[in-house]
Design a protein around this motif. Structure first.
Motif, PDB file in Angstrom:
ATOM      1  N   SER B 159       0.771  -1.659  -0.371  1.00  0.00           N
ATOM      2  CA  SER B 159      -0.254   0.415  -0.259  1.00  0.00           C
ATOM      3  C   SER B 159       1.051   1.184   0.137  1.00  0.00           C
ATOM      4  CB  SER B 159      -1.433  -0.224   1.274  1.00  0.00           C
ATOM      5  OG  SER B 159      -0.351   0.014   2.324  1.00  0.00           O
ATOM      6  N   SER B 160       1.628   1.360   0.597  1.00  0.00           N
ATOM      7  CA  SER B 160       3.161   2.110   0.579  1.00  0.00           C
ATOM      8  C   SER B 160       3.530   2.591  -0.325  1.00  0.00           C
ATOM      9  CB  SER B 160       4.296   2.194   1.224  1.00  0.00           C
ATOM     10  OG  SER B 160       5.251   1.135   1.444  1.00  0.00           O
ATOM     11  N   ILE B 161       4.187   1.162  -1.450  1.00  0.00           N
ATOM     12  CA  ILE B 161       4.203   1.699  -3.073  1.00  0.00           C
ATOM     13  C   ILE B 161       2.580   1.967  -4.289  1.00  0.00           C
ATOM     14  CG2 ILE B 161       6.545   0.475  -2.262  1.00  0.00           C
ATOM     15  CD1 ILE B 161       6.000  -1.278  -4.504  1.00  0.00           C
ATOM     16  N   LYS B 162       2.041   1.782  -3.878  1.00  0.00           N
ATOM     17  CA  LYS B 162       0.774   1.556  -4.215  1.00  0.00           C
ATOM     18  C   LYS B 162       0.739   0.779  -5.649  1.00  0.00           C
ATOM     19  CE  LYS B 162      -0.980   6.403  -2.991  1.00  0.00           C
ATOM     20  NZ  LYS B 162       0.497   6.783  -2.707  1.00  0.00           N
ATOM     21  N   GLY B 167      -0.745  -1.182 -12.592  1.00  0.00           N
ATOM     22  CA  GLY B 167      -2.114  -2.194 -13.683  1.00  0.00           C
ATOM     23  C   GLY B 167      -1.273  -2.855 -13.994  1.00  0.00           C
ATOM     24  N   ILE B 168      -0.856  -3.659 -13.349  1.00  0.00           N
ATOM     25  CA  ILE B 168       0.060  -4.833 -14.447  1.00  0.00           C
ATOM     26  C   ILE B 168      -0.677  -5.960 -12.455  1.00  0.00           C
ATOM     27  CG2 ILE B 168       1.976  -7.078 -14.129  1.00  0.00           C
ATOM     28  CD1 ILE B 168       3.830  -4.641 -13.648  1.00  0.00           C
ATOM     29  N   PRO B 169      -1.986  -6.318 -13.252  1.00  0.00           N
ATOM     30  CA  PRO B 169      -2.726  -7.554 -12.756  1.00  0.00           C
ATOM     31  C   PRO B 169      -1.828  -8.750 -11.845  1.00  0.00           C
ATOM     32  CG  PRO B 169      -3.134  -7.828 -15.003  1.00  0.00           C
ATOM     33  CD  PRO B 169      -2.088  -7.293 -15.324  1.00  0.00           C
ATOM     34  N   TYR B 170      -2.082  -9.404 -10.766  1.00  0.00           N
ATOM     35  CA  TYR B 170      -1.434  -9.986 -10.091  1.00  0.00           C
ATOM     36  C   TYR B 170       0.002 -10.064  -9.634  1.00  0.00           C
ATOM     37  CZ  TYR B 170      -5.685 -12.883 -13.223  1.00  0.00           C
ATOM     38  OH  TYR B 170      -6.384 -13.323 -12.992  1.00  0.00           O
TER      39      TYR B 170
END
Lengths: 432, 306
Positions: B159-162, B167-170
């Motif tokens: 969550s800190s690097i979001k 946009g890369i799934p998984y």
């Protein structure tokens, strides 16, 4: 070489291009060391990024919480400082000072700002972690702050007498700094009283130490049970001819390869009060239909299922230690007059102690951190410390508390891991 | 394990008791895994053997729970089974979607773990590797550190690097699963390399092969069985992992274990047992593969079973 080092006047052996042999060798060795390290480097970086850094972040979270000092806009990521006036008052007045009118004025000023930035819930939640009931205190205070008239102390107390609680002021003081040890204190069932002294929380609110203690107790029990069950079969596997033991090994390796969730589900099916084991016992007339035994959603369920799941981790190290034991030692003891028990106790058993240490430590380390199985079959009194960490992460959303508990658990595991590496050597870990 | 001829009667009794105890322990190990197989064919929604099942009455058995796996979550499960029915199942059936996700995540995590892990194991097996022991301890640690701690850390980190906005799934799950699989690759490949005869690489170099040729023509074929079984371990680790997925996975990133976890927590439907049965069969196949690889590896390296 010896000449070259003892006699400085001698130029020593050289390579074809005139370099001293020693330097050339050192050069070559350094190069090959570099090469070996370069092979490992990508993985090391990967692990540092995907594993060490996240754990570091978690450790930071256990002492860092800015819920009372910063309001973060979730969509823009913009940060606004909150509770600034109160923080200033805390800076100017040492701990233990009775909150005066200036303090209450600062508080009301901050409450007004909480209302504007809609941060009252967040700030209240942060205080609520340490003093339950404070969340509503803050939301109510922020809602009414605008209408308050000086003297602020009286006005606020009229609104809610809880604002005068010295404990509340102590908690607000500690929360107005981003770094705090309160979560570690809470994780060991300790708290600070109004004067800032550390003391145990009341008897009926001590839950964490109890849970650590239960985790420890159940893990020891599970380790002992796996040892008792693993020892005979490891011995059998080690003494049978390889043809047969390889076949029997399937019984150990198949559970090892089967999904953890499958094994846990199976135990739920077996242990349910309407499940296979109870049905079988009723059918055999061992128990009556009304007295089905509750084997699940309690400690019994956790212990049975985890013993089964961790058993292969005990059998494999024991087996690899027992296999090379020469059977002629026991035969020699017997021929010298020892009974089979004495031969086992004095000759065979001591040789298996490294295996017991390896398996025991491994099973214990794995058991202490177990999550899935206790969560599914443990009920309320069969859960372990991991389950409480998950609870704080997912339900109570007290992430700093989860991080503090996880840090304590991690510390314990790392000590055990270090011990394992010292005693067994991590490179001796084998999988089947 | 035969009883010596000089054994006393008491020892004989103890010997047979010991064998019985061993049989019981083996039963304890294997029975819980096998019990789900017949129960998954129960025609009733119970988790115990019905009288019909025990009397081997064919009507007591059915494949309805396997059917349910295929249709669960579809838009129109009752429609006739034409091509649109299959398209519906492929797109919407919850378990099929979960399988697809699990396979995609498992595939990429395995590739990453195996590539990095094998390289590192090659370096670690060199005699002049500096700081061998501490590095090894770090690389194995994802296996030792409780999964809940890893998941908690990853939650904060991602969550800190979001990571979800990249946009890369998984991506997050794949990286985490690769990390969890790496210890297994390291352990199996280092074990294979420990029996490796390094004079073979010197011989290759002596005959004029460059390091690349030596690696692909000499080292790789010999350690391949270890690499493949390491990869299988890594894949199984990913395929079986639920806690990280629960903590960092997006809502639509359902995997088989997560789907199972939800199913078990809400109310167990016997459909879970059919999933379990399928997973048991897969693990039997994997176990057989690993065993074959192990034997082949030993044969290749000239180690014969004692």
């Amino acid at each position: 070489m010896a000449d070259a080092t003892t006699n400085p006047t001698n130029t020593g052996l050289t390579t074809a291009d005139g370099k001293p042999l020693k330097a050339a060798l050192a050069h070559a060795q350094a190069r090959s060391r570099r090469r070996a390290f370069l092979l490992v480097l990508p993985l090391l970086l990967f692990i540092v990024i995907t594993f060490i850094a996240p754990i570091g972040q978690m450790l930071k979270r256990s002492v860092y919480n800015d819920g009372f000092t910063v309001q973060k806009n979730l969509t823009t990521g913009e940060k606004t400082p909150i509770m600034v006036n109160l923080a200033k008052w805390f800076d100017e007045n040492p701990a233990g000072t009775e909150p005066d009118e200036a303090a209450f004025a600062a508080l009301v000023e901050d409450l007004k700002q909480l209302k504007e930035t809609r941060a009252a819930g967040q700030a209240g939640t942060r205080i609520n972690y340490e003093l339950s009931g404070s969340r509503s205190l803050f939301t109510q205070g922020a809602r009414k702050a605008k209408k308050l008239q000086p003297p602020y102390k009286e006005a606020l107390l009229e609104l809610n007498p809880k604002w005068d609680d010295p404990k509340l002021w102590q908690v607000m003081r500690s929360a107005s700094s981003n770094f705090t040890g309160t979560f570690f204190l809470a994780a060991t069932d300790r708290t600070r009283d109004a004067d800032g002294n550390i003391q145990r929380v009341e008897e009926n609110r001590q839950i964490y130490l109890k849970l650590f203690w239960r985790t420890l107790k159940l893990s020891v029990l599970i380790t002992v049970l796996t040892l008792i069950l693993a020892y005979p079969i490891a011995h059998l596997l080690a003494t049978l001819p390889l043809r047969y033991s390889n076949l029997l090994m399937i019984f150990v390796l198949l559970p090892f390869w089967t999904s953890l969730l499958v094994r846990t589900t199976s135990w739920m099916i077996l242990l349910q009060s309407q499940g296979v084991l109870n049905d079988a016992m009723v059918a055999m007339g061992l128990i009556s239909d009304g007295n089905r035994i509750q084997m699940m959603y309690n400690q019994t369920g956790t212990v049975i299922a985890m013993t089964h799941i961790l058993l292969p981790f005990m059998v494999l190290p024991l087996y690899s230690v027992m296999r090379p034991i020469n059977p002629s030692y026991v035969r020699a003891a017997r021929s010298l007059g020892a009974t089979s028990w004495t031969a086992f106790r004095r000759i065979y058993f001591p040789q298996t102690i490294p295996g017991i240490a390896a398996g025991g430590l491994l099973v214990f380390i794995l058991a202490v951190g177990y999550y899935i199985t206790p969560a599914l079959v443990g009920g309320s009194d069969g859960t372990l410390i991991s389950n409480l960490i998950a609870f704080h992460m997912q339900k109570s959303l007290n992430w700093s508390m989860a991080a503090a508990l996880a840090s304590l658990l991690l510390g314990g595991i790392l000590i055990l891991y270090w011990l394992y590496d010292r005693l067994v050597g991590i490179d001796n870990l084998k999988l089947g | 394990m035969a009883l010596p001829s000089y054994a006393s009667p008491a020892e004989r009794i103890w010997h047979y008791t010991y064998l019985v105890i061993c049989v019981l322990i083996f039963l304890f190990l294997i029975a819980p895994i096998l019990i789900v197989i017949p129960l998954s064919f129960n025609s009733e929604p119970y988790f115990t053997f019905t009288e019909k099942m025990l009397s081997l009455d064919p009507t007591g058995y059915s494949t309805r729970w396997y059917d349910l796996l295929l249709t669960f979550g579809m838009n129109a499960p009752e429609a006739t089974r034409d091509s649109s029915w299959w398209a519906d199942a492929w797109e919407n059936a919850a378990w099929i979607r979960a399988t697809k996700n699990s396979l995609i995540i498992g595939f990429f995590a395995t590739i990453l773990a195996t590539a990095l892990g094998t390289l590192a194991a090659l370096g670690l097996s060199k005699s002049d590797m500096p700081w061998r022991r501490p590095i090894m301890a770090i690389l194995i640690s994802p296996m030792i550190v409780p999964i809940i701690i890893t998941a908690t850390g990853l939650f904060f980190f991602y969550s800190s690097i979001k990571i979800s906005t990249w946009g890369i799934p998984y991506l997050g799950i794949i990286l985490a699963h690769a990390t969890l699989g790496i210890p297994f690759v390291i352990i199996t490949v280092t074990a294979t390399l420990s029996g490796f005869d390094h004079s073979l690489t010197r011989a290759a170099a002596n005959l004029g092969a460059n390091p690349r040729t030596t690696f692909f023509r000499v080292i790789m074929p010999l350690i391949l069985p270890g690499v493949i079984s390491g990869a299988l371990f890594a894949f199984v680790t990913s395929f079986d992992e639920v806690v990280v997925v629960l903590f960092v996975g997006a809502l639509d990133e359902q995997t088989i274990p997560r789907q199972m976890w939800n199913g078990i927590r809400e109310q167990i439907s016997p459909a879970i047992l059919s999933v379990a049965t399928i997973l048991v069969i897969i693990s039997v196949l994997l176990l057989a593969t690993v065993e074959l690889l192990r034997r082949r590896g030993e044969k290749l390296r000239g180690i014969s079973p004692q």
